[in-house]
Design an enzyme around this catalytic site. Structure first.
Site, mmCIF file in Angstrom:
data_model
loop_
_atom_site.group_PDB
_atom_site.id
_atom_site.type_symbol
_atom_site.label_atom_id
_atom_site.label_comp_id
_atom_site.label_asym_id
_atom_site.label_seq_id
_atom_site.Cartn_x
_atom_site.Cartn_y
_atom_site.Cartn_z
ATOM 1 N N HIS A 89 0.836 -1.205 0.000
ATOM 2 C CA HIS A 89 0.000 0.000 0.000
ATOM 3 C C HIS A 89 0.870 1.254 0.000
ATOM 4 O O HIS A 89 1.813 1.355 0.779
ATOM 5 C CB HIS A 89 -0.883 0.046 1.255
ATOM 6 C CG HIS A 89 -2.015 -0.921 1.227
ATOM 7 N ND1 HIS A 89 -3.135 -0.785 1.990
ATOM 8 C CD2 HIS A 89 -2.198 -2.063 0.508
ATOM 9 C CE1 HIS A 89 -3.971 -1.772 1.742
ATOM 10 N NE2 HIS A 89 -3.417 -2.574 0.858
ATOM 11 N N TYR B 163 -9.498 5.218 7.458
ATOM 12 C CA TYR B 163 -9.707 5.540 8.868
ATOM 13 C C TYR B 163 -10.831 6.577 8.925
ATOM 14 O O TYR B 163 -10.700 7.653 8.336
ATOM 15 C CB TYR B 163 -8.443 6.146 9.482
ATOM 16 C CG TYR B 163 -7.329 5.146 9.751
ATOM 17 C CD1 TYR B 163 -6.454 4.755 8.744
ATOM 18 C CD2 TYR B 163 -7.158 4.609 11.018
ATOM 19 C CE1 TYR B 163 -5.435 3.842 8.997
ATOM 20 C CE2 TYR B 163 -6.133 3.695 11.285
ATOM 21 C CZ TYR B 163 -5.287 3.316 10.273
ATOM 22 O OH TYR B 163 -4.290 2.411 10.529
ATOM 23 N N PRO C 299 -4.463 0.068 18.965
ATOM 24 C CA PRO C 299 -4.175 -0.367 17.592
ATOM 25 C C PRO C 299 -4.361 0.692 16.507
ATOM 26 O O PRO C 299 -4.088 0.423 15.339
ATOM 27 C CB PRO C 299 -5.141 -1.541 17.385
ATOM 28 C CG PRO C 299 -6.235 -1.331 18.362
ATOM 29 C CD PRO C 299 -5.646 -0.613 19.523
ATOM 30 N N LYS D 35 0.745 -0.357 15.263
ATOM 31 C CA LYS D 35 2.157 -0.386 15.627
ATOM 32 C C LYS D 35 2.614 -1.558 16.506
ATOM 33 O O LYS D 35 3.824 -1.767 16.650
ATOM 34 C CB LYS D 35 2.511 0.911 16.385
ATOM 35 C CG LYS D 35 2.453 2.146 15.514
ATOM 36 C CD LYS D 35 3.552 2.120 14.485
ATOM 37 C CE LYS D 35 3.470 3.228 13.474
ATOM 38 N NZ LYS D 35 3.949 2.826 12.158
ATOM 39 N N TYR E 181 3.742 6.604 10.189
ATOM 40 C CA TYR E 181 2.933 5.454 9.797
ATOM 41 C C TYR E 181 3.769 4.388 9.076
ATOM 42 O O TYR E 181 3.614 3.199 9.326
ATOM 43 C CB TYR E 181 1.752 5.912 8.922
ATOM 44 C CG TYR E 181 0.645 4.891 8.863
ATOM 45 C CD1 TYR E 181 -0.349 4.854 9.821
ATOM 46 C CD2 TYR E 181 0.614 3.934 7.849
ATOM 47 C CE1 TYR E 181 -1.355 3.897 9.791
ATOM 48 C CE2 TYR E 181 -0.390 2.979 7.801
ATOM 49 C CZ TYR E 181 -1.370 2.964 8.778
ATOM 50 O OH TYR E 181 -2.360 2.009 8.744
HETATM 51 P P1 FAD Z 1 1.898 -11.934 21.435
HETATM 52 O O1 FAD Z 1 1.568 -11.932 20.003
HETATM 53 O O2 FAD Z 1 0.807 -11.689 22.424
HETATM 54 O O3 FAD Z 1 2.592 -13.330 21.753
HETATM 55 C C1 FAD Z 1 2.844 -13.765 23.069
HETATM 56 C C2 FAD Z 1 2.837 -15.281 23.095
HETATM 57 O O4 FAD Z 1 3.224 -15.714 24.411
HETATM 58 C C3 FAD Z 1 1.451 -15.868 22.834
HETATM 59 O O5 FAD Z 1 1.525 -16.840 21.814
HETATM 60 C C4 FAD Z 1 1.045 -16.471 24.174
HETATM 61 O O6 FAD Z 1 0.247 -17.645 24.030
HETATM 62 C C5 FAD Z 1 2.401 -16.799 24.783
HETATM 63 N N1 FAD Z 1 2.386 -16.890 26.246
HETATM 64 C C6 FAD Z 1 1.736 -16.107 27.141
HETATM 65 N N2 FAD Z 1 1.985 -16.533 28.401
HETATM 66 C C7 FAD Z 1 2.832 -17.584 28.297
HETATM 67 C C8 FAD Z 1 3.453 -18.447 29.246
HETATM 68 N N3 FAD Z 1 3.257 -18.312 30.575
HETATM 69 N N4 FAD Z 1 4.252 -19.423 28.800
HETATM 70 C C9 FAD Z 1 4.481 -19.583 27.459
HETATM 71 N N5 FAD Z 1 3.909 -18.805 26.510
HETATM 72 C C10 FAD Z 1 3.096 -17.817 26.932
HETATM 73 N N6 FAD Z 1 -0.034 -4.425 15.566
HETATM 74 C C11 FAD Z 1 0.451 -3.914 14.402
HETATM 75 O O7 FAD Z 1 1.667 -3.665 14.318
HETATM 76 N N7 FAD Z 1 -0.324 -3.650 13.307
HETATM 77 C C12 FAD Z 1 -1.654 -3.874 13.351
HETATM 78 O O8 FAD Z 1 -2.324 -3.671 12.338
HETATM 79 C C13 FAD Z 1 -2.218 -4.365 14.576
HETATM 80 N N8 FAD Z 1 -3.539 -4.617 14.659
HETATM 81 C C14 FAD Z 1 -4.022 -5.244 15.759
HETATM 82 C C15 FAD Z 1 -5.362 -5.571 15.775
HETATM 83 C C16 FAD Z 1 -5.883 -6.231 16.871
HETATM 84 C C17 FAD Z 1 -7.345 -6.572 16.870
HETATM 85 C C18 FAD Z 1 -5.050 -6.597 17.978
HETATM 86 C C19 FAD Z 1 -5.586 -7.365 19.161
HETATM 87 C C20 FAD Z 1 -3.710 -6.289 17.954
HETATM 88 C C21 FAD Z 1 -3.188 -5.602 16.867
HETATM 89 N N9 FAD Z 1 -1.843 -5.273 16.807
HETATM 90 C C22 FAD Z 1 -1.356 -4.675 15.677
HETATM 91 C C23 FAD Z 1 -0.953 -5.608 17.925
HETATM 92 C C24 FAD Z 1 -0.167 -6.914 17.717
HETATM 93 O O9 FAD Z 1 -1.037 -7.968 17.404
HETATM 94 C C25 FAD Z 1 0.649 -7.228 18.987
HETATM 95 O O10 FAD Z 1 1.351 -6.081 19.369
HETATM 96 C C26 FAD Z 1 1.631 -8.389 18.742
HETATM 97 O O11 FAD Z 1 0.937 -9.620 18.712
HETATM 98 C C27 FAD Z 1 2.706 -8.449 19.849
HETATM 99 O O12 FAD Z 1 3.510 -9.571 19.659
HETATM 100 P P2 FAD Z 1 4.221 -10.292 20.871
HETATM 101 O O13 FAD Z 1 5.022 -11.384 20.282
HETATM 102 O O14 FAD Z 1 4.894 -9.287 21.727
HETATM 103 O O15 FAD Z 1 3.034 -10.863 21.780
HETATM 104 C C1 PHB Z 2 -5.835 -4.435 10.576
HETATM 105 O O1 PHB Z 2 -5.846 -4.621 9.347
HETATM 106 O O2 PHB Z 2 -6.111 -5.340 11.377
HETATM 107 C C2 PHB Z 2 -5.497 -3.103 11.134
HETATM 108 C C3 PHB Z 2 -5.146 -2.086 10.257
HETATM 109 C C4 PHB Z 2 -4.828 -0.831 10.767
HETATM 110 C C5 PHB Z 2 -4.880 -0.616 12.134
HETATM 111 C C6 PHB Z 2 -5.213 -1.640 13.005
HETATM 112 C C7 PHB Z 2 -5.538 -2.893 12.501
HETATM 113 O O3 PHB Z 2 -4.589 0.621 12.617
#
Ligand code: FAD
Ligand code: PHB
Length: 396
Positions: free
Chosen positions: A75, A204, A296, A300, A388
């Protein structure tokens, strides 16, 4: 109790944990990833979708970007919709040629898991970590459960990549961490619909009834979000209500609207900002959502997790090649500078685009004036674009 040993013990197979394990492998450093859930669960969980340019570049450069390159949607801009009109922000033109890629987080996790397995890496699924010990010694260890038995992973360093609800952050001794937090007074209702995206770029939307976001996952799947009250029940949102609210909030004079289709997933996401300082304690390093959460709106969270582990992998590589802890000691400071800038950007996007309960006519007009200024000022659009598509990653 059965005990195994590795150089870096990683808790959590999310983007942070899996990418760290991959980057360490490329540096010749051994790691074991411990994950509470099953592989199937991790590979199916619907979450993020927007990858910054730097995230994409890193994945491609380290050999895990093949499917991303083929299936990811490149994009060059986003739309802001308000007051009945859509305004395009030319991200690429305003950021010196950078862009974003839409690629589902769980697809990225599939790619990372496969890469680790192909390289002989060890990921222990359905193995929740239950305790951390001896963090202030050269031989820390992670206690975890698997098949009803207690096991131990002894290592040189522990990477806490276990997300917002993990056990690493609370395992630090009392008083070692400062937690800075903001809870936003609303949530997002997110849906996946089997409907072809009707815009090639994200929209948005600001509306007096609340925020709405149009995104996508593939040429056949649309991803949509609606601002809703905190603690909302999904049961209050039958499909008709969702489509009606989307139609109202996205209504613009050009007649654009998302296409309808069967809704195949619904979920509620809370909106929170959180940062812990420092992101490290002796031989434990927190990365990703374990260290910070962003609302979200700026897309980021995943990208910040990638930036953290990039810095951490570089610091661990310096330690294992030279014995020096210089970069390791600076890990938290290096990451936090960027984390707070991203927190600021996410707060700004959230504040500008959402309706806050209790806000009156003054605040609404101020928000509309901000959007009007933003979409008519080259300087303001440039500031949005450079944040962004992603700020540079320092210290690696
Ligand atoms: P997580 O993905 O939460 O991974 C942590 C892992 O640790 C999990 O698999 C969990 O099961 C495991 N765990 C937890 N406790 C334990 C334990 N005790 N022992 C072993 N394993 C354990 N970010 C973006 O950059 N762009 C986006 O567009 C965006 N959109 C989003 C939309 C939604 C709806 C949501 C909910 C989030 C969004 N995010 C977005 C945020 C992004 O998904 C998270 O920031 C990202 O998943 C963080 O990664 P992580 O590896 O730190 O944690
Ligand atoms: C998504 O596609 O899930 C998404 C896109 C932009 C955002 C958050 C989530 O700011």
């Amino acid at each position: 109790m059965h005990s195994i040993h590795t150089q870096v013990g990683i808790v959590g197979a999310g983007p942070a944990g899996l990418l760290l394990s991959h980057l360490l492998h490329l540096e010749g450093i051994e790691s074991v990833v411990i994950e509470a859930h099953s592989r199937q669960y991790v590979e199916g969980r619907i979450r993020a979708g927007v990858l910054e340019q730097g995230t994409v570049d890193l994945l491609i450069a380290t050999g895990v970007g093949d499917r991303l390159r083929q299936e990811g949607l490149l994009h060059h801009g986003i739309y802001l919709s308000f007051d009945g009109r859509r305004h395009r922000i030319d991200l690429t033109g305003l950021s010196g040629g950078r862009s974003i890629t839409v690629y589902a987080q769980h697809e990225l996790l599939k790619d990372l898991i496969q890469a680790r397995i192909d390289a002989g890496g060890q990921i222990l699924f359905e193995a929740p970590a239950v305790s951390l010990r001896d963090l202030d010694t050269a031989t820390p260890a992670i206690g975890f459960r698997q098949d009803g038995q207690l096991h131990e992973l002894a290592c040189d360093f522990i990477a806490g990549c276990d997300g917002n609800h993990g056990m690493c952050r609370p395992s630090l001794p009392e008083g070692r961490l400062a937690v800075y937090e903001r809870l936003y007074p609303f949530a997002w209702l997110g849906i996946l619909a089997e409907a072809p995206p009707t815009s090639e770029e994200l929209v948005y939307g600001y509306h007096e009834r609340g925020f709405a976001l149009f995104s996508m996952r593939s040429p056949k799947i649309t991803r949509l979000y609606l601002q809703c009250p905190r603690d909302e029940e999904i049961a209050n949102w039958p499909d008709d209500r969702i489509w009606g609210e989307l139609r109202t909030r996205f209504a613009t004079s050009d007649g654009w609207a998302p296409a309808h289709g069967p809704i195949v997933h619904k979920g509620i996401t809370e909106m929170r900002g959180l940062v812990v300082e420092p992101m490290q304690y002796r031989n434990l390093f927190l990365a990703g959502d374990a260290a910070h959460i962003v609302p979200p709106t700026g897309a980021k969270g995943l990208n910040l997790a990638v930036a953290d582990v990039r810095v951490l992998a570089g610091a661990l590589a310096e330690f294992y090649t030279s014995g020096r802890r210089r970069l390791l000691d600076q890990y938290s400071k290096t990451c936090l500078r960027r984390v707070w800038k991203v927190q600021r950007f996410s707060w700004w996007m959230t504040s500008m685009l959402h309706r806050f309960e209790g806000d009156g006519g003054f605040d609404q007009r101020r928000q509309l004036a901000e959007l009007d200024y933003l979409t008519s000022s080259q300087a303001a659009m440039t500031a949005l674009a450079e944040n962004y598509v992603g700020l540079p990653i320092e210290g690696c």
